[in-house]
Design an enzyme around this catalytic site. Structure first.
Site, short mmCIF file in Angstrom:
data_model
loop_
_atom_site.label_atom_id
_atom_site.label_comp_id
_atom_site.label_asym_id
_atom_site.label_seq_id
_atom_site.Cartn_x
_atom_site.Cartn_y
_atom_site.Cartn_z
N GLU A 175 0.85 -1.19 0.00
CA GLU A 175 0.00 0.00 0.00
C GLU A 175 0.89 1.25 0.00
OE1 GLU A 175 -2.51 1.45 -0.85
OE2 GLU A 175 -4.10 1.14 0.61
N ASP A 176 0.39 2.32 -0.60
CA ASP A 176 1.17 3.56 -0.62
C ASP A 176 1.08 4.30 0.71
OD1 ASP A 176 -1.54 4.08 -1.00
OD2 ASP A 176 -1.28 5.43 -2.68
N ASP B 208 -4.11 5.98 5.90
CA ASP B 208 -4.61 7.22 6.48
C ASP B 208 -5.53 6.85 7.66
OD1 ASP B 208 -5.22 9.90 6.78
OD2 ASP B 208 -6.59 9.98 5.08
N PHE C 164 -1.29 16.34 3.74
CA PHE C 164 -1.60 15.75 2.44
C PHE C 164 -0.32 15.70 1.61
CE2 PHE C 164 -2.94 15.68 -1.97
CZ PHE C 164 -3.83 14.61 -1.94
N ARG D 86 1.75 11.82 -9.70
CA ARG D 86 2.17 10.43 -9.43
C ARG D 86 3.58 10.15 -9.91
NH1 ARG D 86 -2.36 7.59 -7.76
NH2 ARG D 86 -4.33 8.04 -8.78
P1 5GP Z 1 -7.63 5.21 4.21
O1 5GP Z 1 -8.59 4.22 3.64
O2 5GP Z 1 -6.51 4.59 5.02
O3 5GP Z 1 -8.32 6.30 4.98
O4 5GP Z 1 -6.99 5.98 2.99
C1 5GP Z 1 -6.13 5.35 2.14
C2 5GP Z 1 -6.15 6.00 0.77
O5 5GP Z 1 -6.44 7.39 0.83
C3 5GP Z 1 -4.77 5.89 0.16
O6 5GP Z 1 -4.61 4.67 -0.53
C4 5GP Z 1 -4.75 7.09 -0.73
O7 5GP Z 1 -5.33 6.80 -1.97
C5 5GP Z 1 -5.61 8.12 -0.04
N1 5GP Z 1 -4.79 9.06 0.76
C6 5GP Z 1 -4.77 9.17 2.10
N2 5GP Z 1 -3.91 10.14 2.50
C7 5GP Z 1 -3.38 10.66 1.36
C8 5GP Z 1 -2.42 11.71 1.11
O8 5GP Z 1 -1.85 12.37 2.00
N3 5GP Z 1 -2.14 11.95 -0.21
C9 5GP Z 1 -2.71 11.26 -1.22
N4 5GP Z 1 -2.34 11.59 -2.46
N5 5GP Z 1 -3.63 10.27 -1.03
C10 5GP Z 1 -3.95 9.97 0.26
#
Ligand code: 5GP
Length: 180
Positions: free
Chosen positions: A104-105, A108, A157, A170
């Site tokens: 995973e990247d 959050d 962010f 990206r």
């Molecule tokens: P979660 O489901 O953990 O709340 O969010 C995960 C997804 O939200 C990540 O895979 C990504 O696509 C997006 N995301 C969360 N924080 C960021 C951020 O700081 N920058 C970007 N570009 N995407 C984010």
């Protein structure tokens, strides 16, 4: 020389993690994973879109045999009060009895991976571990155990190295954060 600032659409971003810092950390993570998966043949599960670059860099440091799968999530607003529902698309392998490493990247709130884990567990894999390049501990709301974390970052962010702002950024080799 990398630029210190980038502009994407209407927003300005400043350098946060240099390309060399990311590359060094990815190599370290891979070395740890290499020790843990010695003698195994895991399925590397790349969560699209954001993880494509991290996955590409990571797998080239691995020294065990592996296969790579690409999946993505479609989130949509449910008609019921349960709100957002997330579905995994594109899974081709039968992961029963297999060792799976989710790539995973960024984690959050943990919502995406919490749901992914639930769905994957139903397919009876031998094991599942998560590696995430970035984790925002202050934003975490769901219990998602990440075995391999690149960097813990504040609740900012970020873009670059696979992560987008409105599909842009990206391709940036470094990671940038939004300027206040
Ligand atoms: P979660 O489901 O953990 O709340 O969010 C995960 C997804 O939200 C990540 O895979 C990504 O696509 C997006 N995301 C969360 N924080 C960021 C951020 O700081 N920058 C970007 N570009 N995407 C984010």
């Amino acid at each position: 020389m990398m630029s210190e600032h980038v502009k994407l659409h209407d927003k300005s971003f400043q350098i946060y993690l240099e390309e060399s810092v990311i590359q060094e950390r990815v190599k370290e993570l891979a070395q740890t994973i290499n020790k843990d998966y010695k003698g195994k043949t895991p399925i590397i599960l790349c969560i699209l879109n954001g993880s494509f670059i991290f996955t590409a860099d990571l797998v080239r440091h691995f020294d065990f045999p592996l296969t790579v799968e690409f999946v993505r999530y479609s989130s949509y607003e449910g008609t019921s009060s349960t709100g957002k529902i997330t579905k995994m698309l594109g899974m081709k392998s039968d992961i029963a009895g297999q060792d799976v490493i989710i790539v995973e990247d960024i984690v959050d709130t943990g919502f995406t991976l919490f749901n992914a884990l639930e769905e994957l567990q139903k397919k009876s894999p031998n094991s599942i571990q998560i590696t995430s390049l970035l984790v925002k501990p202050e934003a975490l709301k769901y219990d998602v155990p990440c075995a391999y974390v690149g960097f813990e970052i504040p609740n900012d962010f970020v873009v670059g190295y696979g992560l987008d702002y409105d599909e842009h950024g990206r391709d940036l080799p470094a990671i940038y954060k939004l300027k206040e």
